[in-house]
Design an enzyme around this catalytic site. Structure first.
Site, PDB file in Angstrom:
ATOM      1  CE  LYS A 133       0.151   2.722  -0.304  1.00 40.09           C
ATOM      2  NZ  LYS A 133      -0.194   3.555   0.872  1.00 40.09           N
ATOM      3  CG  HIS A 178      -0.289  12.646   3.334  1.00 38.45           C
ATOM      4  ND1 HIS A 178      -0.889  11.528   2.792  1.00 38.45           N
ATOM      5  CD2 HIS A 178       1.029  12.353   3.418  1.00 38.45           C
ATOM      6  CE1 HIS A 178       0.025  10.599   2.568  1.00 38.45           C
ATOM      7  NE2 HIS A 178       1.195  11.087   2.949  1.00 38.45           N
ATOM      8  NE  ARG A 189      -2.248   0.396 -23.397  1.00 33.40           N
ATOM      9  CZ  ARG A 189      -2.052   0.840 -24.622  1.00 33.40           C
ATOM     10  NH1 ARG A 189      -0.956   0.480 -25.290  1.00 33.40           N
ATOM     11  NH2 ARG A 189      -2.923   1.643 -25.194  1.00 33.40           N
ATOM     12  CD  GLU A 195       7.177   6.796   6.897  1.00 32.71           C
ATOM     13  OE1 GLU A 195       6.605   5.830   7.426  1.00 32.71           O
ATOM     14  OE2 GLU A 195       6.576   7.621   6.178  1.00 32.71           O
ATOM     15  NE  ARG A 239       1.041  -1.065   0.852  1.00 32.30           N
ATOM     16  CZ  ARG A 239       1.739  -1.193  -0.267  1.00 32.30           C
ATOM     17  NH1 ARG A 239       1.463  -2.195  -1.100  1.00 32.30           N
ATOM     18  NH2 ARG A 239       2.707  -0.367  -0.568  1.00 32.30           N
ATOM     19  CG  ASN A 269      -1.414   4.973   4.905  1.00 31.67           C
ATOM     20  OD1 ASN A 269      -0.430   5.369   4.303  1.00 31.67           O
ATOM     21  ND2 ASN A 269      -2.321   4.179   4.357  1.00 31.67           N
ATOM     22  CE  LYS A 310       5.755  -0.159   2.596  1.00 34.94           C
ATOM     23  NZ  LYS A 310       6.050   1.192   2.085  1.00 34.94           N
TER      24      LYS A 310
END
Length: 367
Positions: A147, A256, A125, A189, A245, A249, A231
């Site tokens: 992420k 994607h 956990r 990026e 945030r 993207n 970032k």
């Protein structure tokens, strides 16, 4: 220390550092100050392991603090970013009887970092982990912000968790062994940060692109530092992507779809995002938001970075739109995109006609 820059990702009462510099892998104190227990599992892949694994293990084992230090080597490639391969990390942790004081160390690019972070989020956990990104893309993007996750056959990064690292150690020297194609993918990026909120940085990139491609150390270090700083500010304002945030993207919903549609690993993530940013710029122009000159500047800089500006002709429009619909930013069945009002000014919107999206996808396909 050797010309080391330290940034902090501020998360309310929590924070963690990003170390940027050269010869960082040889500095054990950078590791040990962020390892709470005495057990470490290094996760890497079969490309990075011959280059940096022994050095990393030696540094960790040289300290009195770390008593157990093992490694697990995963296959290299986006196509291996799956639950099945993730289980190899859990197999290593359980078979070697690591307890919840273990620290995982991600040594590699974005795939290794995402999978190691997800394993750390899940094992007993939640255990601590450290990011050692060895690609430009990972240094400027995927290693920062917490992420983590794996891909599914139907969608990229759809299974995962937010789990922040204890620290990020970005050793610029590791970029010396990075293939040219991977370097360009990372620059995609970097360009993103200029487009979404840092017009001054975009101008710097226009002036210094040749130096970045030539691997000029000072230019690379500045690009990594500026990208991480940009970032970190966004992550501090919105850790779990509830609002601002999502601007990070830009180009990713398009990108994607390309990655998933072509098969993971055929197009590199940065290549797909580069094309996606061009598609976002053109859609923004069709909506009357972004001037033609800024579309030209965007595409010109991306091309100078040796990145594609058109999507693959083999991915038909209906399939493209279908894949865009399997995205974390879709809400109530509507595709939400990051678009541009100007270079350095991005917004999140679903206010565009489906027919216009179709037109842009067709317009931006390879001949």
């Amino acid at each position: 220390m050797n010309n080391i820059k330290t940034l902090r990702v501020e998360l309310g009462e929590r924070h963690y550092p990003i170390y940027i510099g050269s010869e960082l892998l040889g500095q054990p104190e950078l590791f040990t100050r962020h390892i709470a227990g005495k057990q470490v599992l290094v996760v890497t892949n079969d490309t990075v392991a011959p280059l940096y694994l022994e050095k990393t293990l030696a540094v960790l084992r040289s300290t009195n603090k770390v008593r157990r230090c093992e490694a697990v080597i995963l296959p290299d490639g986006e196509q291996y970013k799956t639950l099945e391969v993730l289980n190899r990390i859990f197999d290593a942790l359980l078979s070697k009887q690591f307890d919840r004081s273990v620290a995982l160390v991600a040594l590699g690019g974005g795939v290794v970092g995402d999978m190691t972070g997800f394993a750390a989020a899940c094992y007993q956990r939640g255990v601590g982990f450290i990011q050692i990104p060895t690609t430009l893309l990972a240094q400027v993007d995927s290693s920062v912000g917490g992420k983590t996750g794996v891909n599914h056959a139907l969608g990229k990064n759809m299974i995962g968790a937010f789990h922040q690292p204890r620290c990020v150690i970005a050793d610029i020297d590791t970029l010396d062994t990075l293939p040219d194609r991977e370097l360009s993918a990372g620059i995609a990026e970097v360009i993103k940060y200029g487009l979404i909120g840092d017009a001054e940085f975009f101008g710097w990139l226009e002036a210094h692109m040749d130096k970045l491609l030539a691997r000029d150390a000072a230019s690379l270090m500045y690009a990594v530092e500026r990208s991480c700083s940009d970032k970190a500010k966004v992550v501090a304002a919105d850790e779990r992507e509830g609002g601002v945030r999502a601007l990070l993207n830009l180009g990713h919903t398009f990108g994607h779809a390309i990655e998933t549609g072509m098969g993971y690993g055929v197009w590199l993530h940065g290549e797909a995002v580069a094309t996606g940013m061009c598609m976002a710029a053109r859609l923004s122009a069709h909506l009357g938001w972004l001037g033609h000159a800024d579309v030209v500047r965007t595409e010109a800089l991306i091309q100078r970075a040796h990145l594609p500006i058109r999507s693959p002709r083999t991915l038909d429009t209906a399939r493209f739109i279908e894949l865009m619909g399997v995205d974390k930013k879709v809400q109530d069945g509507k595709i939400r995109l990051v678009l541009l009002e100007a270079i350095g000014n991005a917004i999140i919107t679903d206010d565009f006609a489906p027919a216009l999206l179709t037109a842009v996808i067709n317009e931006c396909r390879e001949c």
